[in-house]
Motif scaffolding. Structure first.
Motif, PDB file in Angstrom:
ATOM      1  N   GLU A 130       0.815  -1.213   0.000  1.00 44.80           N
ATOM      2  CA  GLU A 130       0.000   0.000   0.000  1.00 44.80           C
ATOM      3  C   GLU A 130       0.853   1.269   0.000  1.00 44.80           C
ATOM      4  OE1 GLU A 130      -3.482   0.231   0.002  1.00 44.80           O
ATOM      5  OE2 GLU A 130      -3.289  -1.877  -0.549  1.00 44.80           O
ATOM      6  N   SER A 131       2.173   1.092   0.006  1.00 49.58           N
ATOM      7  CA  SER A 131       3.081   2.246   0.097  1.00 49.58           C
ATOM      8  C   SER A 131       3.343   2.858  -1.278  1.00 49.58           C
ATOM      9  CB  SER A 131       4.403   1.786   0.715  1.00 49.58           C
ATOM     10  OG  SER A 131       5.368   2.817   0.657  1.00 49.58           O
ATOM     11  N   ASP A 132       3.735   4.135  -1.276  1.00 46.64           N
ATOM     12  CA  ASP A 132       4.099   4.812  -2.530  1.00 46.64           C
ATOM     13  C   ASP A 132       5.485   4.404  -2.999  1.00 46.64           C
ATOM     14  OD1 ASP A 132       1.703   6.189  -2.581  1.00 46.64           O
ATOM     15  OD2 ASP A 132       2.495   7.879  -1.419  1.00 46.64           O
ATOM     16  N   LYS A 133       6.360   4.097  -2.068  1.00 46.26           N
ATOM     17  CA  LYS A 133       7.732   3.716  -2.405  1.00 46.26           C
ATOM     18  C   LYS A 133       7.919   2.223  -2.182  1.00 46.26           C
ATOM     19  CE  LYS A 133       9.579   7.679  -3.575  1.00 46.26           C
ATOM     20  NZ  LYS A 133      10.154   7.900  -4.919  1.00 46.26           N
ATOM     21  N   LEU A 134       8.105   1.496  -3.256  1.00 47.04           N
ATOM     22  CA  LEU A 134       8.226   0.042  -3.175  1.00 47.04           C
ATOM     23  C   LEU A 134       9.685  -0.387  -3.252  1.00 47.04           C
ATOM     24  CD1 LEU A 134       5.387  -0.939  -5.666  1.00 47.04           C
ATOM     25  CD2 LEU A 134       5.226  -0.603  -3.199  1.00 47.04           C
ATOM     26  N   PRO A 135      10.016  -1.547  -2.694  1.00 44.06           N
ATOM     27  CA  PRO A 135      11.389  -2.052  -2.824  1.00 44.06           C
ATOM     28  C   PRO A 135      11.660  -2.482  -4.255  1.00 44.06           C
ATOM     29  CG  PRO A 135       9.998  -3.698  -1.804  1.00 44.06           C
ATOM     30  CD  PRO A 135       9.164  -2.453  -1.909  1.00 44.06           C
ATOM     31  N   LYS A 136      12.920  -2.515  -4.615  1.00 47.03           N
ATOM     32  CA  LYS A 136      13.293  -2.999  -5.942  1.00 47.03           C
ATOM     33  C   LYS A 136      13.159  -4.511  -6.003  1.00 47.03           C
ATOM     34  CE  LYS A 136      17.002  -2.838  -9.350  1.00 47.03           C
ATOM     35  NZ  LYS A 136      18.365  -2.362  -9.644  1.00 47.03           N
ATOM     36  N   SER A 137      13.466  -5.182  -4.888  1.00 48.21           N
ATOM     37  CA  SER A 137      13.397  -6.639  -4.865  1.00 48.21           C
ATOM     38  C   SER A 137      13.098  -7.139  -3.464  1.00 48.21           C
ATOM     39  CB  SER A 137      14.712  -7.254  -5.374  1.00 48.21           C
ATOM     40  OG  SER A 137      15.802  -6.841  -4.575  1.00 48.21           O
ATOM     41  N   ILE A 138      12.515  -8.340  -3.400  1.00 50.63           N
ATOM     42  CA  ILE A 138      12.308  -9.052  -2.139  1.00 50.63           C
ATOM     43  C   ILE A 138      12.959 -10.414  -2.301  1.00 50.63           C
ATOM     44  CG2 ILE A 138      10.632  -9.906  -0.463  1.00 50.63           C
ATOM     45  CD1 ILE A 138       8.652  -7.853  -1.544  1.00 50.63           C
ATOM     46  N   LEU A 139      13.837 -10.764  -1.372  1.00 53.48           N
ATOM     47  CA  LEU A 139      14.695 -11.934  -1.516  1.00 53.48           C
ATOM     48  C   LEU A 139      14.405 -12.937  -0.401  1.00 53.48           C
ATOM     49  CD1 LEU A 139      17.896  -9.738  -1.951  1.00 53.48           C
ATOM     50  CD2 LEU A 139      16.341 -10.488  -3.762  1.00 53.48           C
TER      51      LEU A 139
END
Length: 208
Positions: A130-139
């Motif tokens: 729900e955030s405006d800033k998302l991570p580039k990747s989830i590991l």
């Protein structure tokens, strides 16, 4: 004759690293012998990422992964890697993707109650989605691979993140260790090499 790289009996990411050394050494035609399908998949990913043509032959449980590169590709203009990284960050920011990664090495968040820890994991991914800033990747590695396979509520939120452009990489060796490789419901099977590179590319890595 193509050089033969013997990687039989070696676990991920060793076959990939051995192949990458050949590429870095300027070898444009070689083959890697492995004895498991996960290694084959990871080698093909490496070939594709390095603009190599790959093909696979199987003989009595031994897989021969051929790497070759068209000589015309040597005439391509050299790309500026630093420029590519900058452009990637700009494009990522346009899509609301930031330059940070999340590393998940456990099935739960924190210690103590396992049920509470699983619930917190679900809430964490919902909050991020729900955030405006998302991570580039989830590991995901070790017991963390149980999240995209067994935690149904977290899986739904991870699917939302994947649809928004977040890379979700799941350790194939870890999936095999826990016997849940067929249960993966979101993300793609990956390896130590790609996961390490994702960490290197991130400006910061958050570990849960």
């Amino acid at each position: 004759m193509n050089k033969i790289v013997d990687a039989k009996g070696k676990n991920c990411p060793i076959p990939v690293i051995m192949a990458k050394k050949e590429i870095d050494g300027g070898n444009n035609n070689f083959l890697v012998e492995v004895d498991n399908k996960i290694a084959v998949q990871n080698l093909q990913k490496l070939a594709n990422s390095q603009e190599f043509i790959s093909s696979v032959e199987e003989d009595n449980g031994v897989f021969k992964v051929y790497f070759s590169k068209d000589s015309d590709s040597d005439n391509k203009l050299e790309e500026c890697e630093e420029c590519n990284q900058i452009l990637e960050k700009i494009e990522g920011n346009k899509r609301g993707i930031d330059t940070w990664s999340v590393f998940i090495g456990k099935e739960i968040i924190g210690g103590g109650s396992e049920d509470l820890g699983k619930t917190l994991m679900q809430m964490y991914f919902y909050t991020i989605s729900e955030s405006d800033k998302l991570p580039k990747s989830i590991l995901f590695m070790n017991a963390g691979v149980k999240v995209p396979t067994l935690n149904e509520q977290a899986i739904e939120n991870l699917k939302v993140l994947e649809e928004k452009g977040v890379d979700i990489l799941v350790c194939g060796t870890c999936l095999n260790f826990y016997g849940i490789e067929k249960e993966l419901k979101v993300g793609k099977v990956s390896n130590m090499y790609d996961i390490t590179n994702a960490m290197k590319e991130a400006l910061k890595v958050i570990t849960l």
